[in-house]
Design a protein around this motif. Structure first.
Motif, mmCIF file in Angstrom:
data_model
loop_
_atom_site.group_PDB
_atom_site.id
_atom_site.type_symbol
_atom_site.label_atom_id
_atom_site.label_comp_id
_atom_site.label_asym_id
_atom_site.label_seq_id
_atom_site.Cartn_x
_atom_site.Cartn_y
_atom_site.Cartn_z
ATOM 1 N N THR A 56 0.820 -1.213 0.000
ATOM 2 C CA THR A 56 0.000 0.000 0.000
ATOM 3 C C THR A 56 0.859 1.270 0.000
ATOM 4 O O THR A 56 0.329 2.360 -0.215
ATOM 5 N N GLU A 57 2.173 1.133 0.234
ATOM 6 C CA GLU A 57 3.030 2.324 0.167
ATOM 7 C C GLU A 57 3.249 2.777 -1.278
ATOM 8 O O GLU A 57 3.702 3.895 -1.523
ATOM 9 N N SER A 58 2.943 1.881 -2.263
ATOM 10 C CA SER A 58 2.849 2.375 -3.650
ATOM 11 C C SER A 58 1.479 1.971 -4.167
ATOM 12 O O SER A 58 0.473 2.409 -3.603
ATOM 13 N N ASP A 59 1.386 1.111 -5.169
ATOM 14 C CA ASP A 59 0.062 0.854 -5.741
ATOM 15 C C ASP A 59 -0.469 -0.550 -5.454
ATOM 16 O O ASP A 59 -1.358 -1.030 -6.155
ATOM 17 N N GLY A 60 0.062 -1.212 -4.428
ATOM 18 C CA GLY A 60 -0.500 -2.494 -4.015
ATOM 19 C C GLY A 60 -1.640 -2.300 -3.032
ATOM 20 O O GLY A 60 -1.852 -1.191 -2.534
ATOM 21 N N THR A 61 -2.375 -3.377 -2.753
ATOM 22 C CA THR A 61 -3.483 -3.262 -1.799
ATOM 23 C C THR A 61 -3.195 -3.973 -0.476
ATOM 24 O O THR A 61 -4.007 -3.926 0.434
ATOM 25 N N PHE A 62 -2.029 -4.646 -0.367
ATOM 26 C CA PHE A 62 -1.648 -5.276 0.895
ATOM 27 C C PHE A 62 -0.726 -4.334 1.664
ATOM 28 O O PHE A 62 0.251 -3.833 1.091
ATOM 29 N N SER A 63 -1.013 -4.107 2.932
ATOM 30 C CA SER A 63 -0.103 -3.317 3.752
ATOM 31 C C SER A 63 1.195 -4.111 3.905
ATOM 32 O O SER A 63 1.208 -5.327 3.669
ATOM 33 N N PRO A 64 2.282 -3.456 4.311
ATOM 34 C CA PRO A 64 3.526 -4.205 4.528
ATOM 35 C C PRO A 64 3.313 -5.400 5.464
ATOM 36 O O PRO A 64 3.818 -6.490 5.189
ATOM 37 N N ALA A 65 2.529 -5.218 6.524
ATOM 38 C CA ALA A 65 2.278 -6.317 7.469
ATOM 39 C C ALA A 65 1.502 -7.452 6.785
ATOM 40 O O ALA A 65 1.821 -8.636 6.964
ATOM 41 N N GLN A 66 0.500 -7.085 5.993
ATOM 42 C CA GLN A 66 -0.288 -8.113 5.290
ATOM 43 C C GLN A 66 0.547 -8.853 4.251
ATOM 44 O O GLN A 66 0.371 -10.051 4.039
ATOM 45 N N LEU A 67 1.466 -8.129 3.603
ATOM 46 C CA LEU A 67 2.311 -8.767 2.590
ATOM 47 C C LEU A 67 3.242 -9.789 3.245
ATOM 48 O O LEU A 67 3.443 -10.891 2.710
ATOM 49 N N VAL A 68 3.788 -9.438 4.399
ATOM 50 C CA VAL A 68 4.636 -10.389 5.144
ATOM 51 C C VAL A 68 3.814 -11.636 5.491
ATOM 52 O O VAL A 68 4.268 -12.769 5.280
ATOM 53 N N GLU A 69 2.605 -11.420 5.980
ATOM 54 C CA GLU A 69 1.723 -12.559 6.316
ATOM 55 C C GLU A 69 1.447 -13.423 5.090
ATOM 56 O O GLU A 69 1.459 -14.657 5.161
ATOM 57 N N GLU A 70 1.170 -12.760 3.970
ATOM 58 C CA GLU A 70 0.854 -13.477 2.733
ATOM 59 C C GLU A 70 2.057 -14.305 2.263
ATOM 60 O O GLU A 70 1.899 -15.425 1.770
ATOM 61 N N ALA A 71 3.249 -13.746 2.422
ATOM 62 C CA ALA A 71 4.465 -14.475 2.032
ATOM 63 C C ALA A 71 4.602 -15.743 2.869
ATOM 64 O O ALA A 71 4.841 -16.837 2.334
ATOM 65 N N VAL A 72 4.424 -15.611 4.171
ATOM 66 C CA VAL A 72 4.536 -16.768 5.063
ATOM 67 C C VAL A 72 3.469 -17.800 4.703
ATOM 68 O O VAL A 72 3.742 -18.995 4.568
ATOM 69 N N ARG A 73 2.233 -17.311 4.510
ATOM 70 C CA ARG A 73 1.104 -18.191 4.202
ATOM 71 C C ARG A 73 1.343 -18.990 2.917
ATOM 72 O O ARG A 73 1.034 -20.172 2.829
ATOM 73 N N SER A 74 1.914 -18.320 1.901
ATOM 74 C CA SER A 74 2.038 -18.986 0.608
ATOM 75 C C SER A 74 3.382 -19.701 0.443
ATOM 76 O O SER A 74 3.675 -20.212 -0.635
ATOM 77 N N GLY A 75 4.196 -19.714 1.492
ATOM 78 C CA GLY A 75 5.434 -20.490 1.431
ATOM 79 C C GLY A 75 6.590 -19.779 0.750
ATOM 80 O O GLY A 75 7.534 -20.425 0.291
ATOM 81 N N VAL A 76 6.522 -18.444 0.677
ATOM 82 C CA VAL A 76 7.657 -17.690 0.143
ATOM 83 C C VAL A 76 8.698 -17.554 1.256
ATOM 84 O O VAL A 76 8.384 -17.167 2.372
ATOM 85 N N ARG A 77 9.936 -17.889 0.914
ATOM 86 C CA ARG A 77 11.020 -17.913 1.897
ATOM 87 C C ARG A 77 11.843 -16.623 1.821
ATOM 88 O O ARG A 77 12.318 -16.109 2.819
ATOM 89 N N ILE A 78 12.007 -16.113 0.604
ATOM 90 C CA ILE A 78 12.725 -14.855 0.402
ATOM 91 C C ILE A 78 11.822 -13.929 -0.414
ATOM 92 O O ILE A 78 11.387 -14.284 -1.516
ATOM 93 N N LEU A 79 11.547 -12.740 0.134
ATOM 94 C CA LEU A 79 10.627 -11.803 -0.515
ATOM 95 C C LEU A 79 11.329 -10.478 -0.800
ATOM 96 O O LEU A 79 11.940 -9.890 0.091
ATOM 97 N N GLY A 80 11.236 -10.022 -2.040
ATOM 98 C CA GLY A 80 11.713 -8.690 -2.386
ATOM 99 C C GLY A 80 10.525 -7.746 -2.455
ATOM 100 O O GLY A 80 9.537 -8.034 -3.126
ATOM 101 N N ILE A 81 10.611 -6.639 -1.730
ATOM 102 C CA ILE A 81 9.567 -5.604 -1.827
ATOM 103 C C ILE A 81 10.110 -4.511 -2.735
ATOM 104 O O ILE A 81 11.182 -3.956 -2.491
ATOM 105 N N THR A 82 9.362 -4.230 -3.801
ATOM 106 C CA THR A 82 9.836 -3.302 -4.833
ATOM 107 C C THR A 82 8.770 -2.256 -5.120
ATOM 108 O O THR A 82 8.246 -2.177 -6.231
ATOM 109 N N ASP A 83 8.432 -1.479 -4.118
ATOM 110 C CA ASP A 83 7.437 -0.429 -4.336
ATOM 111 C C ASP A 83 7.966 0.608 -5.319
ATOM 112 O O ASP A 83 9.177 0.810 -5.451
#
Ligand code: AMP
Ligand code: FE
Ligand code: FE
Ligand code: ZN
Length: 274
Positions: free
Chosen positions: A9-36
């Protein structure tokens, strides 16, 4: 699983940083790059949360640049996220030019008879209010039916509402990323208006050192072509889904457009080694 291209949500996504972290964990992503787009704010907020969740976070950014008069997106990756002071200052300048553009864009749309205010778009965009947020307001007010129509009718470079914004030249943006110790990667090369193979020598001269071979918009054949170009020109390889949340619901973190993405596990190791 690895995903090096995502928005909050800091650029044009709809997941807050906290929600994106949760989504990564939920979907089994081990390494996540945030590229706002044009901001580190989403990464900054996500970092302590990712640490707690045991998720490895890569600091990234997506910059809009101009190359031969066309808009080209450039990713920057910073495997060590300290020492980004000068880059953060420069990005502050980009944000200022965006705010100035937004004021002129509101004036232009009002001139075209649309009832839209700066407050309305900023309420949706926050620190990085961009054209997608203008589109959102136009949809909500019933002026257009979709994001695509908002761009086609008003916001696209070729549309009647378009106003220019000072965007850095591609080579300038590459240099800023490299000077800060980053890896500069050509984002979703499929969207280039020019032939990427023909452009490659000049991109290398500009200092580009990676290409996003894996992306939700790429077919297997296109990915193979970009891998071959990377090999031929000595570029590193990056990849990501370009997850934006609910505005692009068919794109999933880690697995791309309905599962079309599989990023090799060693991509980040190679970036570290490169
Ligand atoms: P801005 O940085 O505010 O100029 O907005 C650029 C963003 O708008 C891009 O990152 C895209 O996500 C989106 N965008 C640009 N052109 C289009 C288009 N023709 N259709 C849909 N989205 C677009
Ligand atoms: Fe975007
Ligand atoms: Fe992009
Ligand atoms: Zn993106």
């Amino acid at each position: 699983m690895i995903d090096l291209h995502s928005h909050t949500t800091e650029s044009d996504g709809t997941f807050s940083p906290a929600q994106l972290v949760e989504e990564a964990v939920r979907s089994g992503v081990r390494i996540l790059g945030i590229t706002d787009h044009d901001t580190f704010s989403g990464f900054d907020q996500a970092l302590p949360l990712a640490r707690k969740a045991g998720l490895e976070l890569v600091c990234g950014i997506e910059l809009s640049t101009k190359l031969n008069g066309y808009s080209v997106h450039l990713l920057g990756y910073f495997l060590r996220a300290d020492g980004l002071g000068d880059l953060r200052t420069w990005i502050g300048d980009l944000q200022a030019s965006r705010r100035d553009r937004n004021v002129r864009l509101i004036a232009r749309l009002r001139e075209l008879g649309l009832d839209i205010t700066l407050d309305e778009v900023q309420a949706r965009g926050g620190g990085m209010t961009g054209r997608p947020h203008f589109a959102q307001v136009l949809i909500e007010k019933g002026y257009v039916k979709s994001m695509q129509q908002a761009f086609d009718d008003y916001l696209d470079e070729s549309a009647k509402g378009y106003v220019t914004r000072r965007e850095p030249q591609f080579a300038e943006a590459v240099q800023h990323i490299r000077k800060a110790g980053g890896i500069a990667s050509l984002a979703h090369p499929i969207r280039l208006r020019e032939d990427v193979a023909a452009l490659m020598p000049s991109l290398r001269t500009a200092g580009l050192n990676a290409i996003e071979a894996y992306h939700s918009d790429h077919s297997p054949e296109q990915t193979a072509l970009y891998l071959q170009l990377a090999d031929q020109h000595g570029l590193l390889v990056t990849g990501g889904s370009d997850f934006h949340g609910a505005v692009k619901p068919e794109i999933h973190l880690g697995t791309g457009r309905n599962g079309n993405l599989r990023i090799p596990e060693d991509v980040v190791d190679r970036l570290r080694a490169g």
